[in-house]
Design a protein around this motif. Structure first.
Motif, PDB file in Angstrom:
ATOM      1  N   TRP A  20       0.851  -1.188   0.000  1.00 12.20           N
ATOM      2  CA  TRP A  20       0.000   0.000   0.000  1.00 12.20           C
ATOM      3  C   TRP A  20       0.894   1.248   0.000  1.00 12.20           C
ATOM      4  CZ3 TRP A  20      -5.203   0.297  -0.460  1.00 12.20           C
ATOM      5  CH2 TRP A  20      -5.948  -0.879  -0.265  1.00 12.20           C
ATOM      6  N   ARG A  21       0.509   2.192  -0.834  1.00 10.39           N
ATOM      7  CA  ARG A  21       1.216   3.472  -0.888  1.00 10.39           C
ATOM      8  C   ARG A  21       0.190   4.575  -0.653  1.00 10.39           C
ATOM      9  NH1 ARG A  21       4.900   4.197  -5.963  1.00 10.39           N
ATOM     10  NH2 ARG A  21       6.032   2.575  -4.811  1.00 10.39           N
ATOM     11  N   TYR A  22       0.235   5.167   0.548  1.00 13.20           N
ATOM     12  CA  TYR A  22      -0.733   6.192   0.915  1.00 13.20           C
ATOM     13  C   TYR A  22      -0.214   7.591   0.543  1.00 13.20           C
ATOM     14  CZ  TYR A  22      -3.609   2.830   3.443  1.00 13.20           C
ATOM     15  OH  TYR A  22      -4.433   1.780   3.759  1.00 13.20           O
ATOM     16  N   ASP A  23      -1.176   8.517   0.413  1.00 10.92           N
ATOM     17  CA  ASP A  23      -0.834   9.881  -0.006  1.00 10.92           C
ATOM     18  C   ASP A  23       0.067  10.593   0.989  1.00 10.92           C
ATOM     19  OD1 ASP A  23      -2.419   9.458  -2.160  1.00 10.92           O
ATOM     20  OD2 ASP A  23      -4.121  10.645  -1.456  1.00 10.92           O
ATOM     21  N   ASP A  24       0.015  10.161   2.244  1.00  9.07           N
ATOM     22  CA  ASP A  24       0.809  10.849   3.262  1.00  9.07           C
ATOM     23  C   ASP A  24       2.242  10.322   3.337  1.00  9.07           C
ATOM     24  OD1 ASP A  24       0.262   8.359   4.231  1.00  9.07           O
ATOM     25  OD2 ASP A  24      -0.331   9.000   6.244  1.00  9.07           O
ATOM     26  N   GLY A  25       2.633   9.499   2.359  1.00 13.74           N
ATOM     27  CA  GLY A  25       3.992   8.980   2.324  1.00 13.74           C
ATOM     28  C   GLY A  25       4.166   7.668   3.049  1.00 13.74           C
ATOM     29  N   ASN A  26       3.125   7.156   3.636  1.00 12.64           N
ATOM     30  CA  ASN A  26       3.225   5.879   4.344  1.00 12.64           C
ATOM     31  C   ASN A  26       3.201   4.712   3.356  1.00 12.64           C
ATOM     32  OD1 ASN A  26       3.140   3.946   6.475  1.00 12.64           O
ATOM     33  ND2 ASN A  26       0.916   3.812   6.192  1.00 12.64           N
ATOM     34  N   ASP A  27       4.139   3.813   3.509  1.00 15.96           N
ATOM     35  CA  ASP A  27       4.166   2.570   2.732  1.00 15.96           C
ATOM     36  C   ASP A  27       3.895   1.415   3.683  1.00 15.96           C
ATOM     37  OD1 ASP A  27       4.768   3.850   0.364  1.00 15.96           O
ATOM     38  OD2 ASP A  27       6.932   3.633   0.628  1.00 15.96           O
ATOM     39  N   ARG A  28       2.932   0.605   3.303  1.00 16.15           N
ATOM     40  CA  ARG A  28       2.576  -0.521   4.172  1.00 16.15           C
ATOM     41  C   ARG A  28       2.627  -1.817   3.372  1.00 16.15           C
ATOM     42  NH1 ARG A  28       1.325  -1.561   8.931  1.00 16.15           N
ATOM     43  NH2 ARG A  28       0.241  -3.485   9.472  1.00 16.15           N
ATOM     44  N   ASP A  29       3.300  -2.819   3.913  1.00 13.23           N
ATOM     45  CA  ASP A  29       3.428  -4.123   3.270  1.00 13.23           C
ATOM     46  C   ASP A  29       2.736  -5.170   4.130  1.00 13.23           C
ATOM     47  OD1 ASP A  29       5.101  -3.180   1.152  1.00 13.23           O
ATOM     48  OD2 ASP A  29       6.760  -3.106   2.596  1.00 13.23           O
ATOM     49  N   GLN A  30       2.042  -6.080   3.461  1.00 10.64           N
ATOM     50  CA  GLN A  30       1.340  -7.152   4.161  1.00 10.64           C
ATOM     51  C   GLN A  30       1.544  -8.459   3.414  1.00 10.64           C
ATOM     52  OE1 GLN A  30      -2.532  -4.953   4.266  1.00 10.64           O
ATOM     53  NE2 GLN A  30      -2.562  -5.597   6.423  1.00 10.64           N
ATOM     54  N   LEU A  71      -9.051 -24.776   9.022  1.00 11.02           N
ATOM     55  CA  LEU A  71      -8.580 -23.509   8.474  1.00 11.02           C
ATOM     56  C   LEU A  71      -7.341 -23.057   9.231  1.00 11.02           C
ATOM     57  CD1 LEU A  71     -12.051 -21.707   8.410  1.00 11.02           C
ATOM     58  CD2 LEU A  71     -11.023 -23.056   6.567  1.00 11.02           C
ATOM     59  N   ALA A  72      -6.396 -22.489   8.518  1.00 13.05           N
ATOM     60  CA  ALA A  72      -5.198 -21.952   9.151  1.00 13.05           C
ATOM     61  C   ALA A  72      -4.700 -20.783   8.312  1.00 13.05           C
ATOM     62  CB  ALA A  72      -4.113 -23.014   9.282  1.00 13.05           C
ATOM     63  N   SER A  73      -4.224 -19.765   8.980  1.00 14.43           N
ATOM     64  CA  SER A  73      -3.677 -18.615   8.254  1.00 14.43           C
ATOM     65  C   SER A  73      -2.623 -17.931   9.109  1.00 14.43           C
ATOM     66  CB  SER A  73      -4.773 -17.620   7.879  1.00 14.43           C
ATOM     67  OG  SER A  73      -5.374 -17.068   9.040  1.00 14.43           O
ATOM     68  N   VAL A  74      -1.643 -17.373   8.448  1.00 12.86           N
ATOM     69  CA  VAL A  74      -0.610 -16.569   9.111  1.00 12.86           C
ATOM     70  C   VAL A  74      -0.426 -15.307   8.292  1.00 12.86           C
ATOM     71  CG1 VAL A  74       0.583 -18.517  10.177  1.00 12.86           C
ATOM     72  CG2 VAL A  74       1.219 -17.791   7.875  1.00 12.86           C
ATOM     73  N   GLY A  75      -0.045 -14.249   8.951  1.00 15.64           N
ATOM     74  CA  GLY A  75       0.157 -12.987   8.257  1.00 15.64           C
ATOM     75  C   GLY A  75       1.131 -12.104   8.999  1.00 15.64           C
ATOM     76  N   SER A  76       1.671 -11.175   8.256  1.00 18.49           N
ATOM     77  CA  SER A  76       2.622 -10.241   8.841  1.00 18.49           C
ATOM     78  C   SER A  76       2.542  -8.928   8.082  1.00 18.49           C
ATOM     79  CB  SER A  76       4.044 -10.809   8.769  1.00 18.49           C
ATOM     80  OG  SER A  76       4.979  -9.897   9.303  1.00 18.49           O
ATOM     81  N   GLY A  77       2.756  -7.814   8.785  1.00 15.51           N
ATOM     82  CA  GLY A  77       2.696  -6.514   8.138  1.00 15.51           C
ATOM     83  C   GLY A  77       3.653  -5.523   8.764  1.00 15.51           C
ATOM     84  N   ARG A  78       3.908  -4.449   8.031  1.00 14.01           N
ATOM     85  CA  ARG A  78       4.750  -3.384   8.554  1.00 14.01           C
ATOM     86  C   ARG A  78       4.363  -2.070   7.880  1.00 14.01           C
ATOM     87  NH1 ARG A  78      10.585  -4.693   5.602  1.00 14.01           N
ATOM     88  NH2 ARG A  78       9.884  -4.261   3.460  1.00 14.01           N
ATOM     89  N   GLY A  79       4.475  -0.990   8.616  1.00 12.95           N
ATOM     90  CA  GLY A  79       4.194   0.341   8.104  1.00 12.95           C
ATOM     91  C   GLY A  79       5.397   1.238   8.264  1.00 12.95           C
ATOM     92  N   SER A  80       5.542   2.222   7.372  1.00 16.31           N
ATOM     93  CA  SER A  80       6.731   3.084   7.394  1.00 16.31           C
ATOM     94  C   SER A  80       6.562   4.312   8.274  1.00 16.31           C
ATOM     95  CB  SER A  80       7.084   3.519   5.968  1.00 16.31           C
ATOM     96  OG  SER A  80       6.020   4.291   5.406  1.00 16.31           O
ATOM     97  N   ARG A  81       5.332   4.630   8.685  1.00 19.04           N
ATOM     98  CA  ARG A  81       5.109   5.816   9.527  1.00 19.04           C
ATOM     99  C   ARG A  81       4.474   5.408  10.846  1.00 19.04           C
ATOM    100  NH1 ARG A  81       2.542  11.093   6.843  1.00 19.04           N
ATOM    101  NH2 ARG A  81       2.803  11.591   9.067  1.00 19.04           N
ATOM    102  N   ASP A  82       4.983   5.981  11.915  1.00 22.87           N
ATOM    103  CA  ASP A  82       4.418   5.714  13.229  1.00 22.87           C
ATOM    104  C   ASP A  82       3.367   6.733  13.624  1.00 22.87           C
ATOM    105  OD1 ASP A  82       6.104   3.544  13.539  1.00 22.87           O
ATOM    106  OD2 ASP A  82       7.700   4.757  14.437  1.00 22.87           O
ATOM    107  N   ASP A  83       3.297   7.855  12.882  1.00 25.23           N
ATOM    108  CA  ASP A  83       2.400   8.941  13.264  1.00 25.23           C
ATOM    109  C   ASP A  83       1.209   9.083  12.320  1.00 25.23           C
ATOM    110  OD1 ASP A  83       3.859   9.698  11.075  1.00 25.23           O
ATOM    111  OD2 ASP A  83       4.232  11.751  11.766  1.00 25.23           O
TER     112      ASP A  83
END
Length: 681
Positions: free
Chosen positions: A542-552, A572-584
């Motif tokens: 994900w690439r948001y307008d505020d400069g935040n990049d988020r990967d999932q 059923l079983a699922s695993v996932g992981s994510g990260r974001g570039s902005r904390d604010d």
């Protein structure tokens, strides 16, 4: 000179033969009827020495062609040895030589023979129903003769006609005549009840068919086909508890290689083959596809040139989600026997699934032209129209969240509804697309709303499918929305997908409340080795307008644990992981998070009648969710849903969801509802 010798000898033999025949005829002209051995002929008939009797009759009939008694004995003897159609033809040439009782018997026997012929497999498709039409015409002519003479019709005539009408595909007439006979105190005998049951099944009246076929089996327990028909009637009644033991019992009772007394080896037992193949199909219909496959594959290996086996194996492969493998088997079956309707229907279904309508259409059109009244062909045509026709989806969803302290990305309350439409296929590949949707969520009293209208173009051919959408939100936020998606089927098991979307419609409404939109880049892969296992993986950026990049990154497994005719249980079983570039960011955007969830789904088929059904599903799951700086929490969820299928391609589903997710360390309780109606595939 040798050739001249042969010619001279042949001519001498012909002349000698002519002289002898003329001499015998001349001698016979002086014989009287008293010289005809009627007593000897009658004795041979009484001793059931039909051929000797017929030989003696023919010898004297050549000398006394006008002898009515000899002619009558000839016709009756032909009928006795089974040449009943020929006997009836000869009777019709000289009806005055026969008594009324003999005439009725010969007519009945001759018509019965025509009916038997109408049930045999024709040499080619052009003459498949010729014998049935001839039998029907003969019955009509006979009935007209009886009406003119004022003679009552024999009861057997109405029963025999049920068989002919069934063969001609006039199933409603069979049902109506059967009911008339039963109500008038003339119960239909067992030999005709198989045809009645078949017609009632074709008319989708399995309860009545089962009753008729039970009577047929009682009347003729030695008929190998009637129990199989009864098994299918029970299957169509959804009585697998009766059908499967019945068909399994037939398999156990019929040895594959029975031995005649004193024989050194057994002989082929085709009733055992019929029982085994039909039992395998019944297991397939009852969700035991691996068991059905294990039964049919060895038989197909033994008899690779058996078209029915190849078609049956193709059906099982199709049920298992292997259309390419199924098409190969259906094509083999059609090559071995072009009259195999099921194989050609299978070709249409598999080619349609493989998005090759250009190859399926000639087969589809030919089947409709040749078998317009065949039940399975009509069903194929309905599926064809459903796949290629208008497609639509109307949906609505909403939820309410409590005790979250305002951290939920879904808000305190949220709603979503919309409609999607696709035109019928254009040139076997293209569709025009349109969709409109509105969604909103309340965040601590402030409502974020997104309403969008889009138009698009869809393409699907062979291994590739792709979609392009263009749209714009009503408030203009984010400008023009563009979405491009594509999928590639590698084979029956593997598929790849990708999507790029500018100003994506699924972007966070919480972000939108701050006038922030997002673009999405996604790739994914699916692995489905059979109907019992499905694995999917996806990576989103994900690439948001505020400069935040988020990967999932996410990985999911759906594994069948139990299969029964009316109950499926999946793990059923699922695993996932994510990260974001902005904390604010002014929306839920964990710097790091991960999850692991395990659950079970119970899918219960509560009721089904052909294309209509009612299912209920219950899904329970629980898992661990970890968020950086907030630790780990267990998250339970529960979903219960109903699915009503009113007709092929007409499905209504709705469900309730409950969960207790955690966002930024704040646990909340969510209760949601969703519903949708699908028209088309």
């Amino acid at each position: 000179m040798p050739s001249l010798h042969r010619l001279t000898l042949s001519l001498a033999l012909v002349l000698a033969g002519g002289t002898l025949h003329a001499t015998s005829v001349a001698a016979a002209e002086g014989q009287s009827a008293a010289a005809i051995p009627y007593a000897q002929i009658e004795q041979l008939r009484a001793d059931r020495d039909w051929l000797a009797a017929l030989s003696l009759i023919e010898r004297h009939l050549n000398l006394h062609r006008d002898d009515a008694r000899l002619y009558r004995l000839r016709v009756l003897t032909l009928a006795d040895i089974g040449a009943r159609d020929r006997a009836r033809t000869l009777y019709l040439a000289r009806p005055e030589a026969f008594s009324a009782e003999q005439a009725a018997s010969l007519n009945a026997a001759g018509l019965a023979r025509r009916i038997v012929w109408s049930k045999l497999y024709a040499v080619d498709e052009a003459t498949r129903l010729e014998e049935a039409r001839a039998a029907d015409a003969a019955i009509d002519a006979y009935r007209a003769d009886l009406a003119r003479s004022g003679t009552p019709e024999p009861a057997s005539l109405a029963y025999d006609r049920l068989i002919v009408l069934n063969r001609l595909g006039r199933h409603q007439e069979v049902a109506d005549e059967f009911r008339r006979l039963e109500n008038s105190g003339h119960p239909v005998p067992g030999y005709a009840l198989g045809a009645v049951g078949d017609s009632l099944l074709t008319l989708r009246r399995p309860d009545e068919a089962a009753l008729a076929l039970e009577r047929a089996v009682q009347a003729d327990p030695e008929d190998p086909d009637l129990p199989i028909q009864l098994g299918y009637a029970q299957l169509e009644r959804e009585r697998y508890d009766l059908a499967l033991p019945l068909l399994r019992g037939l398999v156990d009772a019929r040895a594959p290689w029975p031995r005649a007394p004193g024989a050194r080896r057994g002989y082929e037992n085709w009733p055992r083959y019929d029982a085994e193949t039909n039992y395998a199909l019944a297991r397939a219909f009852g969700e035991d596809l691996p068991g059905a496959q294990a039964m049919i594959e060895p038989l197909a290996a033994i008899g690779p040139n058996n078209a029915d086996l190849q078609a049956t194996l193709g059906s099982i492969y199709m049920f298992r989600g292997w259309p390419s493998r199924a098409l190969e088997r259906f094509s083999i079956a059609s090559t071995l026997d072009e009259r195999n309707v099921e194989a050609r229907i299978g070709q249409v279904e598999t080619l349609s699934t493989l998005q090759r309508y250009d190859l399926a259409r000639p087969i589809h059109d030919q089947l409709l032209a040749r078998y317009p009244n065949e039940a399975h062909v009509r069903s194929m045509d309905r599926s064809w129209d459903m796949r290629r026709g208008w497609q639509a989806r109307v949906y609505a969803a909403g939820g309410r969240n409590r005790d979250g302290g305002g951290a939920s990305p879904l808000g305190n309350r949220d709603r979503e509804y919309g409609v999607e439409v696709a035109t019928p296929l254009i040139d076997d590949r293209w569709r025009l697309l349109a969709r409109s949707g509105r969604r909103w969520a309340d965040f601590q009293g402030d409502r974020s709303v997104a309403q969008r209208n889009e138009v698009g173009l869809g393409y699907a051919y062979d291994r590739l499918d792709a979609q392009l959408y263009l749209g714009r939100d009503r408030d203009g936020l984010g400008g023009t929305a563009i979405a491009v998606g594509a999928g590639w089927r590698i084979d029956d098991r593997f598929a790849l997908r990708a999507r790029v979307s500018r100003n994506d419609a699924a972007a966070s409404l919480q972000a939108r409340a701050s006038d922030i939109t997002g673009d999405l880049y996604e790739i994914g892969a699916d692995y489905r080795p059979s109907e019992r296992t499905a694995v999917s993986a996806s990576l989103q950026h994900w690439r948001y307008d505020d400069g935040n990049d988020r990967d999932q990154l996410s990985l999911a497994l759906d594994q069948r644990l139990l299969s029964r005719p009316h109950l499926l249980i999946n793990g059923l079983a699922s695993v996932g992981s994510g990260r974001g570039s902005r904390d604010d960011a002014p929306y839920f955007n964990p710097s790091r998070d991960a999850s692991a969830e395990f659950g079970i789904r119970l899918d219960h088929l509560a009721w089904r009648r052909y294309d209509r059904h009612f299912r209920q599903r219950l899904t329970l799951s629980s898992g661990a969710y970890w968020q950086q700086d907030y630790g780990t929490a267990w998250v339970p969820s529960l979903r219960y849903e109903h699915e009503w299928q009113f007709a092929l391609g007409r499905v209504l589903s709705y469900g309730l969801n409950w969960s207790r997710p955690v966002y930024d360390g704040q646990r909340e309780e969510r209760l949601g509802f969703d519903a949708e109606f699908r028209w088309g595939e």
